[in-house]
Every structure is written in C-alpha cells, then in structure tokens.
Design a protein around this motif. Sequence first.
Motif, mmCIF file in Angstrom:
data_model
loop_
_atom_site.group_PDB
_atom_site.id
_atom_site.type_symbol
_atom_site.label_atom_id
_atom_site.label_comp_id
_atom_site.label_asym_id
_atom_site.label_seq_id
_atom_site.Cartn_x
_atom_site.Cartn_y
_atom_site.Cartn_z
ATOM 1 N N ARG A 4 0.825 -1.206 0.000
ATOM 2 C CA ARG A 4 0.000 0.000 0.000
ATOM 3 C C ARG A 4 0.853 1.247 0.000
ATOM 4 N N ARG A 5 1.883 1.240 0.810
ATOM 5 C CA ARG A 5 2.768 2.397 0.901
ATOM 6 C C ARG A 5 3.457 2.635 -0.445
ATOM 7 N N ASP A 6 3.947 1.567 -1.066
ATOM 8 C CA ASP A 6 4.599 1.698 -2.359
ATOM 9 C C ASP A 6 3.634 2.223 -3.411
ATOM 10 N N GLY A 7 2.396 1.743 -3.406
ATOM 11 C CA GLY A 7 1.397 2.207 -4.365
ATOM 12 C C GLY A 7 1.113 3.685 -4.185
ATOM 13 N N GLU A 9 3.102 5.941 -2.814
ATOM 14 C CA GLU A 9 4.290 6.699 -3.206
ATOM 15 C C GLU A 9 4.403 6.789 -4.729
ATOM 16 N N ARG A 10 4.059 5.714 -5.409
ATOM 17 C CA ARG A 10 4.076 5.712 -6.877
ATOM 18 C C ARG A 10 3.083 6.740 -7.411
ATOM 19 N N ILE A 11 1.874 6.746 -6.857
ATOM 20 C CA ILE A 11 0.856 7.717 -7.271
ATOM 21 C C ILE A 11 1.334 9.133 -6.986
ATOM 22 N N ARG A 12 1.814 9.351 -5.777
ATOM 23 C CA ARG A 12 2.258 10.689 -5.372
ATOM 24 C C ARG A 12 3.369 11.198 -6.276
ATOM 25 N N THR A 13 4.333 10.344 -6.566
ATOM 26 C CA THR A 13 5.464 10.735 -7.402
ATOM 27 C C THR A 13 5.029 11.092 -8.811
ATOM 28 N N VAL A 14 4.195 10.239 -9.407
ATOM 29 C CA VAL A 14 3.758 10.500 -10.789
ATOM 30 C C VAL A 14 2.915 11.769 -10.868
ATOM 31 N N LEU A 15 2.015 11.976 -9.921
ATOM 32 C CA LEU A 15 1.205 13.197 -9.941
ATOM 33 C C LEU A 15 2.071 14.437 -9.759
ATOM 34 N N ALA A 35 0.520 5.586 -18.539
ATOM 35 C CA ALA A 35 1.263 6.319 -19.565
ATOM 36 C C ALA A 35 2.723 6.518 -19.172
ATOM 37 N N ARG A 36 2.991 6.495 -17.883
ATOM 38 C CA ARG A 36 4.356 6.695 -17.391
ATOM 39 C C ARG A 36 5.012 5.383 -16.962
ATOM 40 N N GLY A 37 4.358 4.259 -17.288
ATOM 41 C CA GLY A 37 4.933 2.959 -16.983
ATOM 42 C C GLY A 37 4.934 2.598 -15.513
ATOM 43 N N ALA A 38 4.001 3.172 -14.744
ATOM 44 C CA ALA A 38 3.974 2.930 -13.302
ATOM 45 C C ALA A 38 2.592 2.502 -12.821
ATOM 46 N N ALA A 39 1.784 1.915 -13.705
ATOM 47 C CA ALA A 39 0.387 1.617 -13.383
ATOM 48 C C ALA A 39 0.231 0.608 -12.250
ATOM 49 N N LEU A 40 -0.814 0.811 -11.476
ATOM 50 C CA LEU A 40 -1.274 -0.193 -10.525
ATOM 51 C C LEU A 40 -2.194 -1.125 -11.304
ATOM 52 N N ASP A 41 -2.665 -2.183 -10.674
ATOM 53 C CA ASP A 41 -3.460 -3.202 -11.365
ATOM 54 C C ASP A 41 -4.680 -2.662 -12.093
ATOM 55 N N SER A 42 -5.376 -1.716 -11.464
ATOM 56 C CA SER A 42 -6.648 -1.250 -12.019
ATOM 57 C C SER A 42 -7.035 0.083 -11.370
ATOM 58 N N PRO A 43 -8.010 0.784 -11.960
ATOM 59 C CA PRO A 43 -8.533 1.980 -11.297
ATOM 60 C C PRO A 43 -9.087 1.666 -9.908
ATOM 61 N N ARG A 52 -7.637 4.383 1.479
ATOM 62 C CA ARG A 52 -6.968 4.059 2.747
ATOM 63 C C ARG A 52 -6.144 5.234 3.241
ATOM 64 N N ARG A 53 -5.512 5.945 2.334
ATOM 65 C CA ARG A 53 -4.730 7.116 2.737
ATOM 66 C C ARG A 53 -5.617 8.275 3.152
ATOM 67 N N ALA A 54 -6.850 8.299 2.667
ATOM 68 C CA ALA A 54 -7.792 9.344 3.079
ATOM 69 C C ALA A 54 -8.096 9.233 4.566
ATOM 70 N N GLU A 55 -8.047 8.017 5.092
ATOM 71 C CA GLU A 55 -8.293 7.804 6.519
ATOM 72 C C GLU A 55 -7.241 8.484 7.382
ATOM 73 N N THR A 56 -6.048 8.707 6.841
ATOM 74 C CA THR A 56 -4.972 9.361 7.592
ATOM 75 C C THR A 56 -4.890 10.848 7.286
ATOM 76 N N GLY A 57 -5.720 11.333 6.355
ATOM 77 C CA GLY A 57 -5.714 12.744 6.006
ATOM 78 C C GLY A 57 -4.762 13.099 4.880
ATOM 79 N N ALA A 58 -4.108 12.116 4.275
ATOM 80 C CA ALA A 58 -3.152 12.384 3.197
ATOM 81 C C ALA A 58 -3.828 12.595 1.854
#
Length: 75
Positions: A4-7, A9-15, A35-43, A52-58
């Motif tokens: 989860r943490r890696d996912g 971080e991947r989202i955060r970095t690409v955005l 498009a940037r070669g960093a996709a997770l499995d699905s939307p 899950r990160r919304a629960e922590t306020g991130a």
Amino acid sequence: MQLRRDGFERIRTVLAEAGVERPLTAREIHDLLDARGAALDSPHRVATVLGRRAETGAVEVIERQPYRYRLVESP
C-alpha cells in the motif's frame, strides 16, 4: 502494508512529476500512471490505495460521481 505504501508513493510521485493539481478520478490517475509505466493493477486498486490514505488525512476524497481524489500536501 508495504504494498500500500509503495502504491501511494508511486501515485504521489507521478502526480507530482506531471504537475497535476486538480482532483482526478481513479481512472484518470490509473491512465496517467499507465502512460508513465507505473500503473497499478486497475482503477479500483488506485481508489483502494487512495481511500486508505484518506483515513490518515493524506488524501481528500471528493464525493461526486465519479469520486475524485486530491493529495493533501504535507505540512
């Protein structure tokens, strides 16, 4: 737990690299990751990671149809 943490971080970095500031849907985020070669499995996986990160306020979840997500900057 590590996956989860890696996912997130991947989202955060690409955005950040893309300079995205507006709220995006899980599909839009997934397509951007893909498009940037960093996709997770699905939307659905993107939504799960961000929800899950919304629960922590991130992440702010904007409850429209479809939901939109905005990363909250760290203080």
